[in-house]
Design an enzyme around this catalytic site. Structure first.
Site, PDB file in Angstrom:
ATOM      1  N   ASN A 172       0.746  -1.234  -0.119  1.00  0.00           N
ATOM      2  CA  ASN A 172       0.053  -0.001   0.060  1.00  0.00           C
ATOM      3  C   ASN A 172       1.091   1.100   0.076  1.00  0.00           C
ATOM      4  OD1 ASN A 172       0.540  -0.864   2.779  1.00  0.00           O
ATOM      5  ND2 ASN A 172      -0.977   0.428   3.798  1.00  0.00           N
TER       6      ASN A 172
ATOM      7  N   GLU B 199       0.252   5.285   0.504  1.00  0.00           N
ATOM      8  CA  GLU B 199      -0.697   6.371   1.114  1.00  0.00           C
ATOM      9  C   GLU B 199      -0.278   7.658   0.749  1.00  0.00           C
ATOM     10  OE1 GLU B 199      -1.254   5.758   5.387  1.00  0.00           O
ATOM     11  OE2 GLU B 199      -2.136   3.866   4.882  1.00  0.00           O
TER      12      GLU B 199
ATOM     13  N   CYS C  47      -4.285   0.501  -2.504  1.00  0.00           N
ATOM     14  CA  CYS C  47      -4.010  -0.530  -1.656  1.00  0.00           C
ATOM     15  C   CYS C  47      -2.922  -1.515  -2.213  1.00  0.00           C
ATOM     16  CB  CYS C  47      -5.294  -1.329  -1.622  1.00  0.00           C
ATOM     17  SG  CYS C  47      -6.646  -0.741  -0.797  1.00  0.00           S
TER      18      CYS C  47
ATOM     19  N   GLU D 256      -2.848  -4.573  -3.103  1.00  0.00           N
ATOM     20  CA  GLU D 256      -3.476  -5.681  -4.118  1.00  0.00           C
ATOM     21  C   GLU D 256      -3.475  -4.942  -5.282  1.00  0.00           C
ATOM     22  OE1 GLU D 256      -4.704  -4.919  -0.998  1.00  0.00           O
ATOM     23  OE2 GLU D 256      -6.186  -6.422  -0.457  1.00  0.00           O
TER      24      GLU D 256
ATOM     25  N   CYS E 151     -10.031  -5.333   0.757  1.00  0.00           N
ATOM     26  CA  CYS E 151     -11.188  -4.360   1.135  1.00  0.00           C
ATOM     27  C   CYS E 151     -12.191  -4.390  -0.166  1.00  0.00           C
ATOM     28  CB  CYS E 151     -10.631  -2.940   1.036  1.00  0.00           C
ATOM     29  SG  CYS E 151     -10.350  -2.344  -0.629  1.00  0.00           S
TER      30      CYS E 151
ATOM     31  N   CYS F 130     -10.823  -3.785  -3.683  1.00  0.00           N
ATOM     32  CA  CYS F 130      -9.873  -4.575  -4.212  1.00  0.00           C
ATOM     33  C   CYS F 130     -10.592  -6.058  -4.476  1.00  0.00           C
ATOM     34  CB  CYS F 130      -8.841  -5.053  -3.003  1.00  0.00           C
ATOM     35  SG  CYS F 130      -7.596  -3.504  -3.008  1.00  0.00           S
TER      36      CYS F 130
HETATM   37  N1  THU Z   1      -5.303  -1.531   2.689  1.00  0.00           N
HETATM   38  C1  THU Z   1      -4.711  -2.346   1.473  1.00  0.00           C
HETATM   39  O1  THU Z   1      -3.436  -2.009   1.097  1.00  0.00           O
HETATM   40  N2  THU Z   1      -5.379  -3.537   1.136  1.00  0.00           N
HETATM   41  C2  THU Z   1      -6.637  -3.655   1.684  1.00  0.00           C
HETATM   42  O2  THU Z   1      -7.317  -4.392   1.078  1.00  0.00           O
HETATM   43  C3  THU Z   1      -7.127  -3.157   2.663  1.00  0.00           C
HETATM   44  C4  THU Z   1      -6.437  -1.680   3.178  1.00  0.00           C
HETATM   45  C5  THU Z   1      -4.425  -0.348   2.920  1.00  0.00           C
HETATM   46  C6  THU Z   1      -5.059   0.883   2.556  1.00  0.00           C
HETATM   47  C7  THU Z   1      -4.444   1.917   3.589  1.00  0.00           C
HETATM   48  O3  THU Z   1      -3.112   2.455   3.182  1.00  0.00           O
HETATM   49  C8  THU Z   1      -4.144   1.046   4.898  1.00  0.00           C
HETATM   50  O4  THU Z   1      -4.437  -0.315   4.451  1.00  0.00           O
HETATM   51  C9  THU Z   1      -5.333   1.209   5.934  1.00  0.00           C
HETATM   52  O5  THU Z   1      -6.488   1.459   5.359  1.00  0.00           O
END
Ligand code: THU
Length: 121
Positions: free
Chosen positions: A41, A43, A52, A54, A81, A84
């Site tokens: 991920n 940000e 994300c 994925e 999530c 994704c």
């Molecule tokens: N996140 C992912 O990378 N994948 C997911 O399927 C769930 C959430 C990340 C997004 C964000 O940077 C952090 O987790 C907190 O939500």
């Protein structure tokens, strides 16, 4: 095979860029012809712009020429999530393996994770 992807995801999660949530996520996909692509991920200070793990891993596979149907499996350090799950369904993976909230390593199909899925007909 799939557990190995999960282990790759755990290892790559260290390289996540998550200074706002501190929630490090790793993902690793394997293509049907044996290529592995990792993602984390990433940000942003403008919070909704983060991506994300994925999506990062699938995007790297797409850059290398993959299209829906070419990716066999993914390992993820977290439950994917909702957004994704839509990507996993669209790219027609066979298996999605992750650590669930109970701490178990579980494997599902994208259709199990997103029943009655919307598709552009
Ligand atoms: N996140 C992912 O990378 N994948 C997911 O399927 C769930 C959430 C990340 C997004 C964000 O940077 C952090 O987790 C907190 O939500």
């Amino acid at each position: 095979m799939t557990d190995e992807l999960y282990e790759r995801a755990v290892a790559v999660a260290e390289r996540a860029y998550a200074p706002y949530s501190q929630y490090l996520v790793g993902a690793a996909v394997r293509t049907r012809d044996g290529r592995v692509f990792e993602g984390v991920n990433v940000e942003s200070a403008a919070y909704p712009l983060g991506i994300c793990a994925e999506k990062a891993a699938i995007s790297r596979a797409v850059v290398d020429g993959c299209r829906p149907g070419d990716i066999e499996a993914i390992g993820i350090t977290a439950s994917p999530c909702g957004g994704c799950r839509q990507w996993l369904y669209e790219f027609r993976l066979d298996r999605v393996t992750f650590r669930n909230r109970a701490g178990e390593i579980v494997t599902y199909s994208p259709a199990e994770l997103l029943p009655e899925t919307w598709e552009l007909d």
